[in-house]
Design a protein around this motif. Structure first.
Motif, PDB file in Angstrom:
ATOM      1  N   GLU A 106       1.059  -1.189   0.033  1.00 45.47           N
ATOM      2  CA  GLU A 106      -0.112   0.023   0.035  1.00 45.47           C
ATOM      3  C   GLU A 106       0.828   1.359   0.124  1.00 45.47           C
ATOM      4  O   GLU A 106       1.855   1.300   0.487  1.00 45.47           O
ATOM      5  CB  GLU A 106      -0.760  -0.167   1.192  1.00 45.47           C
ATOM      6  N   VAL A 108       1.499   4.696   1.437  1.00 44.84           N
ATOM      7  CA  VAL A 108       0.911   5.580   2.564  1.00 44.84           C
ATOM      8  C   VAL A 108       1.703   7.126   2.522  1.00 44.84           C
ATOM      9  O   VAL A 108       2.679   7.207   2.535  1.00 44.84           O
ATOM     10  CB  VAL A 108       1.673   5.028   3.714  1.00 44.84           C
ATOM     11  N   ARG A 120      -3.054   9.460   7.975  1.00 44.78           N
ATOM     12  CA  ARG A 120      -2.514   8.712   7.029  1.00 44.78           C
ATOM     13  C   ARG A 120      -3.456   8.234   6.003  1.00 44.78           C
ATOM     14  O   ARG A 120      -4.446   7.850   6.398  1.00 44.78           O
ATOM     15  CB  ARG A 120      -1.654   7.588   7.593  1.00 44.78           C
ATOM     16  N   TYR A 122      -4.190   5.353   3.243  1.00 43.26           N
ATOM     17  CA  TYR A 122      -3.610   4.244   2.751  1.00 43.26           C
ATOM     18  C   TYR A 122      -4.254   3.778   1.397  1.00 43.26           C
ATOM     19  O   TYR A 122      -5.341   3.640   1.304  1.00 43.26           O
ATOM     20  CB  TYR A 122      -3.967   3.029   3.747  1.00 43.26           C
TER      21      TYR A 122
END
Length: 160
Positions: A106, A108, A120, A122
């Motif tokens: 992923e 981030v 954050r 994702y």
């Protein structure tokens, strides 16, 4: 005596297993026949199986292109600006952005606010689906999902 009987029993068991696993069957007259492995037999089916990878690809090759960290950063930043009226980049107040890829693949995107809050984003690199977490050290020590979700394609200037 018991130890000897135990050893003989174990040896007989091993001998029987070895005979059973040899793939041959002894017939009473002393001849042996080869047993055919069932996995070696073939079964005809009426269903056609396609093995060419090219036949399985969608017509658009873009479907398999992963989003880049730069695209994820741009989209997350545009999303944040859209939900935060009056936001301006200001390095003097201590806020900053960072982007990386985690071990799950992923992307981030991290936004550290001047207030100390850490958001954050994702991003699934293949689909662009994004979820948001928030952490406020001293108040919310563990990262928690905010419930916000979006697709970065909706916030890219040059959308696919």
């Amino acid at each position: 005596m018991r130890k000897r009987v135990g050893n003989v029993t174990v040896l007989l068991g091993v001998a029987i297993l070895l005979c059973a696993c040899s793939g041959r069957k002894n017939v009473a007259d002393g001849t042996s026949i080869e047993l055919k492995n069932p996995a070696d037999t073939s079964i005809e089916t009426a269903q056609e199986v396609t093995t060419d990878v090219e036949d399985q690809l969608p017509e658009s090759a873009e479907a398999f292109e992963a989003y880049t960290e730069e695209q994820a950063f741009e989209a997350a930043r545009n999303y944040y600006i859209s939900i935060t009226p009056g936001y301006e980049d200001n390095n003097e107040t201590g806020d900053y952005w960072d982007v990386s890829t985690n071990e799950k693949g992923e992307i981030v995107v991290l936004y550290h606010s001047y207030t100390g809050a850490i958001n954050r984003y994702y991003v699934n690199a293949t689909t662009g689906d994004t979820y948001v977490t928030e952490q406020v050290p001293g108040i919310i020590d563990d990262e928690q999902e905010t419930g916000e979700t979006f697709n970065i394609n909706d916030y890219l200037e040059n959308a696919r």
